[in-house]
Design a protein around this motif. Structure first.
Motif, PDB file in Angstrom:
ATOM      1  N   ALA A  23       0.805  -1.157  -0.116  1.00 54.68           N
ATOM      2  CA  ALA A  23      -0.005   0.051  -0.060  1.00 54.68           C
ATOM      3  C   ALA A  23       0.923   1.073   0.032  1.00 54.68           C
ATOM      4  O   ALA A  23       0.479   2.237  -0.480  1.00 54.68           O
ATOM      5  N   LYS A 163       0.621   5.089   1.785  1.00 48.82           N
ATOM      6  CA  LYS A 163      -0.779   5.021   0.984  1.00 48.82           C
ATOM      7  C   LYS A 163      -1.763   4.012   1.516  1.00 48.82           C
ATOM      8  O   LYS A 163      -1.149   2.670   1.870  1.00 48.82           O
ATOM      9  N   ASN A 164      -2.832   4.315   1.777  1.00 51.75           N
ATOM     10  CA  ASN A 164      -4.038   3.304   2.487  1.00 51.75           C
ATOM     11  C   ASN A 164      -3.745   2.679   3.910  1.00 51.75           C
ATOM     12  O   ASN A 164      -4.218   1.652   4.289  1.00 51.75           O
ATOM     13  N   ARG A 214      -6.388   8.888   6.438  1.00 55.81           N
ATOM     14  CA  ARG A 214      -5.808   7.747   5.755  1.00 55.81           C
ATOM     15  C   ARG A 214      -6.093   8.293   4.152  1.00 55.81           C
ATOM     16  O   ARG A 214      -6.949   8.912   3.769  1.00 55.81           O
ATOM     17  N   GLU A 216      -6.363   7.325   0.962  1.00 58.67           N
ATOM     18  CA  GLU A 216      -7.276   5.995   0.057  1.00 58.67           C
ATOM     19  C   GLU A 216      -6.950   6.199  -1.429  1.00 58.67           C
ATOM     20  O   GLU A 216      -7.507   6.925  -2.109  1.00 58.67           O
ATOM     21  N   GLN A 218      -5.755   3.846  -5.353  1.00 52.85           N
ATOM     22  CA  GLN A 218      -5.274   2.879  -5.953  1.00 52.85           C
ATOM     23  C   GLN A 218      -3.792   2.535  -6.387  1.00 52.85           C
ATOM     24  O   GLN A 218      -3.238   1.640  -6.567  1.00 52.85           O
TER      25      GLN A 218
END
Length: 219
Positions: A23, A163-164, A214, A216, A218
């Motif tokens: 992530a 990330k994430n 956080r 979020e 892809q």
């Protein structure tokens, strides 16, 4: 992309580390056996190895003896917590030593620190249509430059490096402002709101209840 090998006999631990480091933008491979790790190191090139000590086949001490001439950085991740264990691991050539159970955010931070020490960090951070050149302190959205304050830039880099992953308010505040967090979140919240607006991240930069924020994304 930075390639990391995870060596731990507990698949659940490997999966947890893999999930969070992937992530954060790293490519991870995991094995549960010391001899399998050595075989894999002979076949592939890795930028960092996360190594348990108590392993079947060959323990972590044996594996690091094999790794040391290859000049690949190593972080021991183990339940062996006594000072003598830490000293032995570091003397054998480990770059860091993290005791289980560990905090995921701390693991990511330690990975980043060791990679920086070896000048193996990615110079560009990407998340969707946002590209950050860390060295030049330049932020691009769809190819166009976005002007951020120093604090906004610091927050952005932390979010993009994790990330994430949910980041605690305390950690964000202390890393960016350099002061101990005293529970006043208005300054942090204001800067996050500005980032959302400037980057179009109203749906991506989310608040995590009783934790912090956080990012979020892809990619």
């Amino acid at each position: 992309m930075i390639k990391i090998l995870i060596v731990d006999d507990e698949r659940a631990i490997c999966d947890l580390i893999d999930l969070n480091l992937s992530a954060a933008g790293y490519h991870c491979t995991s094995v549960q056996n010391g001899l399998e790790a050595i075989d894999l190191i002979e076949e592939e090139v890795f930028d960092l190895i996360l190594l348990d000590i108590m392993l079947p086949g060959a323990d972590g001490y044996d594996v690091i003896e094999y790794i040391r001439p290859l000049k690949i950085p190593v972080i021991f991740i183990t339940a062996k917590h006594e000072v003598k264990d830490r000293v032995k691991g570091l003397k054998l050539g480990a770059d860091d030593y993290l005791v289980k159970p560990f905090d995921v955010v701390e693991l990511v931070a330690r990975v980043e620190a060791v990679l920086r020490r070896y000048n193996k960090t990615d110079k560009l951070l990407t998340a969707g249509n946002i590209v950050v050149d860390v060295d030049a302190r330049r932020v691009l959205k769809d190819g166009k430059q976005v002007v951020l304050t120093n604090k906004e830039f610091g927050l952005l880099v932390l979010f993009m490096q994790n990330k994430n992953v949910a980041l605690f308010r305390e950690a964000l505040y202390e890393k960016v402002w350099g002061d101990e967090y005293i529970g006043d979140s208005r300054t942090l919240d204001l800067h996050v709101q500005r980032l959302r607006k400037k980057l179009g991240w109203e749906q991506n930069l989310v608040a995590v209840y009783k934790v912090g924020y956080r990012l979020e994304v892809q990619g």
